[in-house]
Design a protein around this motif. Structure first.
Motif, PDB file in Angstrom:
ATOM      1  N   LYS A 162      46.625  45.120  47.131  1.00  0.00           N
ATOM      2  CA  LYS A 162      44.994  45.031  47.549  1.00  0.00           C
ATOM      3  C   LYS A 162      44.467  44.339  46.685  1.00  0.00           C
ATOM      4  O   LYS A 162      44.282  44.597  45.526  1.00  0.00           O
ATOM      5  CB  LYS A 162      44.384  46.500  47.748  1.00  0.00           C
ATOM      6  CG  LYS A 162      43.105  46.675  48.156  1.00  0.00           C
ATOM      7  CD  LYS A 162      42.871  46.129  49.471  1.00  0.00           C
ATOM      8  CE  LYS A 162      43.306  47.121  50.649  1.00  0.00           C
ATOM      9  NZ  LYS A 162      42.756  48.421  50.784  1.00  0.00           N
ATOM     10  N   SER A 163      43.455  43.038  47.465  1.00  0.00           N
ATOM     11  CA  SER A 163      42.848  42.348  46.595  1.00  0.00           C
ATOM     12  C   SER A 163      41.231  43.214  46.684  1.00  0.00           C
ATOM     13  O   SER A 163      40.635  43.297  47.787  1.00  0.00           O
ATOM     14  CB  SER A 163      42.557  40.942  46.924  1.00  0.00           C
ATOM     15  OG  SER A 163      41.550  40.250  46.492  1.00  0.00           O
ATOM     16  N   VAL A 164      40.752  43.523  45.473  1.00  0.00           N
ATOM     17  CA  VAL A 164      39.609  44.375  45.358  1.00  0.00           C
ATOM     18  C   VAL A 164      38.225  43.443  45.667  1.00  0.00           C
ATOM     19  O   VAL A 164      38.279  42.181  45.520  1.00  0.00           O
ATOM     20  CB  VAL A 164      39.346  45.191  44.208  1.00  0.00           C
ATOM     21  CG1 VAL A 164      40.575  46.336  44.357  1.00  0.00           C
ATOM     22  CG2 VAL A 164      39.559  44.157  42.890  1.00  0.00           C
ATOM     23  N   THR A 165      37.102  44.105  45.784  1.00  0.00           N
ATOM     24  CA  THR A 165      35.791  43.345  45.946  1.00  0.00           C
ATOM     25  C   THR A 165      35.098  43.264  44.870  1.00  0.00           C
ATOM     26  O   THR A 165      35.322  44.411  43.741  1.00  0.00           O
ATOM     27  CB  THR A 165      34.872  44.161  47.245  1.00  0.00           C
ATOM     28  OG1 THR A 165      34.584  45.328  46.640  1.00  0.00           O
ATOM     29  CG2 THR A 165      35.763  43.981  48.562  1.00  0.00           C
ATOM     30  N   GLY A 166      34.059  42.431  44.576  1.00  0.00           N
ATOM     31  CA  GLY A 166      33.198  42.319  43.373  1.00  0.00           C
ATOM     32  C   GLY A 166      31.945  43.146  43.645  1.00  0.00           C
ATOM     33  O   GLY A 166      30.899  42.852  42.713  1.00  0.00           O
ATOM     34  N   GLY A 167      31.609  43.851  44.785  1.00  0.00           N
ATOM     35  CA  GLY A 167      30.530  44.466  45.209  1.00  0.00           C
ATOM     36  C   GLY A 167      30.788  45.325  46.476  1.00  0.00           C
ATOM     37  O   GLY A 167      31.924  45.688  46.463  1.00  0.00           O
TER      38      GLY A 167
END
Length: 383
Positions: free
Chosen positions: A263-268
């Protein structure tokens, strides 16, 4: 000569005894509290500051799905793509020399933290530089990430620093999000803006979650492992954080590395996801930065990285590597130290680092435009 050396060593010993020593709470233990009076902090102004935080709760819905959709309703195609969570009320704590001198609300409650996540993401880049995975933030990202993400005449110019300072002007689409659809102008013809030529990288700061998520995607491929795993192993476990925090990506944001789906996470969190965390775990993270990246005797992230991360960018003197800086500019808190820096997120989430006063201030669900006034009240208690 012997007396001279004796005097010198005595002086060194005296200085070491009087050097600033911070208290670091252990894992799974109660955080030690001390009366503000121990540090000559005035009770009445401090109480006034806390009452101010409690009385100025963020005006958006406590159902953050509703607050997000309302807050970003001007964005074309905007939708919730990742997890959300109903929030609590105003909460926070103030650390002096590592000790809790004030707290309010549910400080152990796990809530969304929105763009405070960006400062954690920046730290992942710092860890990569410290580990030698990232040789120089002025390197072009396309020299590390060889897929189509940084292909083309424009995107190929983008460096890691451009992404970290949010002045990359990266152009494209990631996880269904189009760069031009994130935070559109409130006035003028949006179609003209959508078709406009991207700005030269490094020249204009544009707060843009799609481009931040490009950084998260790139760091995932650089580390070859999920970002929450890196953060847990390198930082959160070592600072004694609880096991309750989580870092999410969008539901469909999967990438394959070494044959494994990650999973590529979010920065917000303005489409959901991001870091969900308690105020106390946020304060531990802040204390690490207050002590220049060192937790007790363990240098977890280099002081040289922190210095770079808190250096003003050319387009915006109030922004470094995903940390806000209290320099002279549009976001300056008048009358407070210009060396203060802080993480900030939607809905009034803040981690404030005040090195000159040995303070970490965490406040949650404070009306965002009240943070400067709140910090002024906190500062008044120190005088």
């Amino acid at each position: 000569m012997k007396l001279h050396y004796f005097a010198l060593f005595t002086l060194i010993g005296f200085l070491n005894l009087n050097a600033q020593d911070y208290y670091f709470p252990g894992a799974n233990t109660a955080w030690e509290q001390k009366s503000p009076k121990v540090f000559k902090i005035k009770d009445a102004p401090l109480k006034e500051a806390i009452e101010f935080a409690e009385a100025n709760e963020y005006s958006g819905s406590r159902d953050l799905r509703i607050a997000i959709l309302k807050g970003f309703e001007k964005e074309p195609f905007h939708q919730i793509l990742g997890p959300t969570k109903k929030r609590g009320g105003p909460a926070g704590l103030i650390l002096k020399n590592g000790y809790i001198v004030a707290l309010w609300g549910e400080t152990k409650r796990v809530d969304m933290t929105f763009s405070v996540t960006k400062s954690f993401l920046s730290t992942i880049a710092g860890l990569a530089e410290d580990a030698g995975l990232l040789l120089n933030t002025n390197d072009r990202v396309g020299d590390y990430i060889w897929d189509d993400t940084f292909k083309g005449a424009h995107n190929s110019k983008i460096t890691w620093e451009h992404l970290l300072q949010q002045n990359s002007a990266w152009s494209g689409e990631l996880w269904g999000g189009k760069d031009w659809a994130d935070r559109p102008p409130s006035e003028g013809d949006r179609d003209d803006w959508k078709l406009a030529t991207p700005k030269e990288p490094g020249t204009v700061m544009e707060y843009n979650d799609v481009r931040v998520n490009v950084l998260a995607y790139s760091l995932t491929h650089l580390w070859r492992k999920p970002m929450p795993m890196v953060l847990k192993e390198k930082i959160m476990d070592k600072i004694g954080a609880s096991s309750t925090w989580r870092w999410y990506g969008y539901d469909h944001a999967w990438t394959e590395i070494d044959g494994l789906q990650m999973k590529s996470v979010t920065g917000g969190g303005h489409s959901g996801a991001g870091i969900f965390i308690s105020a106390e775990d946020m304060a531990r993270f802040g204390l690490l930065f207050l002590n220049n990246g060192k937790w007790k005797n363990d240098q977890l992230i280099s002081s040289s990285w922190i210095k770079k991360a808190t250096t003003p960018s050319t387009p915006n003197p109030n922004y470094g590597y995903m940390w806000w800086l209290n320099k002279k500019g549009d976001r300056h808190w008048e009358g407070l130290s210009e060396n203060i820096y802080y993480a900030a997120g939607f809905g009034g989430n803040f981690i404030v680092i005040d090195k000159e006063n040995d303070l970490v201030v965490v406040t949650r669900w404070l009306e965002p435009n009240k943070i400067g006034e709140f910090m002024t009240k906190v500062n008044a208690a120190l005088k």
